[in-house]
Design a protein around this motif. Sequence first.
Motif, PDB file in Angstrom:
ATOM      1  N   PRO A  33       0.803  -1.264  -0.024  1.00 53.62           N
ATOM      2  CA  PRO A  33      -0.064   0.080   0.102  1.00 53.62           C
ATOM      3  C   PRO A  33       0.950   1.314   0.113  1.00 53.62           C
ATOM      4  N   THR A  55      -7.944  -1.871  -0.460  1.00 49.49           N
ATOM      5  CA  THR A  55      -8.370  -1.058   1.058  1.00 49.49           C
ATOM      6  C   THR A  55      -9.735  -0.652   1.228  1.00 49.49           C
ATOM      7  N   LEU A  58     -11.736  -2.569   3.729  1.00 47.66           N
ATOM      8  CA  LEU A  58     -11.371  -2.169   5.303  1.00 47.66           C
ATOM      9  C   LEU A  58     -11.831  -0.611   5.634  1.00 47.66           C
ATOM     10  N   SER A  97       2.072   3.714   9.004  1.00 49.29           N
ATOM     11  CA  SER A  97       1.819   2.730   7.693  1.00 49.29           C
ATOM     12  C   SER A  97       0.940   3.559   6.802  1.00 49.29           C
ATOM     13  N   HIS A  99      -1.826   2.143   5.691  1.00 51.79           N
ATOM     14  CA  HIS A  99      -3.024   1.721   6.377  1.00 51.79           C
ATOM     15  C   HIS A  99      -3.357   2.718   7.341  1.00 51.79           C
ATOM     16  N   CYS A 103      -6.657   5.264   7.222  1.00 56.53           N
ATOM     17  CA  CYS A 103      -7.657   4.956   8.334  1.00 56.53           C
ATOM     18  C   CYS A 103      -7.850   6.524   8.884  1.00 56.53           C
TER      19      CYS A 103
END
Length: 210
Positions: A33, A55, A58, A97, A99, A103
């Motif tokens: 990612p 992604t 998620l 990260s 992610h 997020c």
Amino acid sequence: MPPDHPGTDRTRDHPRDGGLSVVGRDASAAPTPAELLGRVALGDEDAFSRLYDETSSLLFTLVRRVVRDVAMSEEVLQEVFVEIWKQATRFDPRRGSAHGWMCTIAHRRAVDTVRASDASRRRDSDEGLRSIAEKVVDVQEEGIMRVESHRVATAMRSLTPVQADAIRLAYFGGYSHREVASLLGIPVGTAKTRIRDGMIVLRDRLGVTA
């Protein structure tokens, strides 16, 4: 799919690697990612599509936990990916990260949406309370005369949820009985009954005679 950005070149035959080193990794391995974000920062739409595919589930789950409503969550998810596309150059893999970065964007957008929705509902409710306090409200020849808005708000808590929903739509929303029935997915007769019964309770709580 990525948002439209005029002048963006697709790099199918010669994809850019975003300046990310692949030393120590199998060159044929799927990009991480973080690597995809690096390519997105350079305008690589193929990388963006791949990042979305990997992604979106998620991020949708995260958004839905905050927003609850499925349709609204889907809209928020699209806004999240538009922001990811626009802000990809700000991602720094040394600070966290990919992610985690995405997020954070998703959670912030979801919270902002809920806050805006709550504020809108409060404005609508306040306007409805003022309206019901300033004029005669008539349901099947029965009405509530002028009363103070805070008294109406207190009295509304005496209603069942279905009665309150119907009355809010009819008087705070200005919908007809038929429109209320359609919005709530119930027969017109049921909508009328809920409104009538709710108004009887309000009149009793407010001490208003017919």
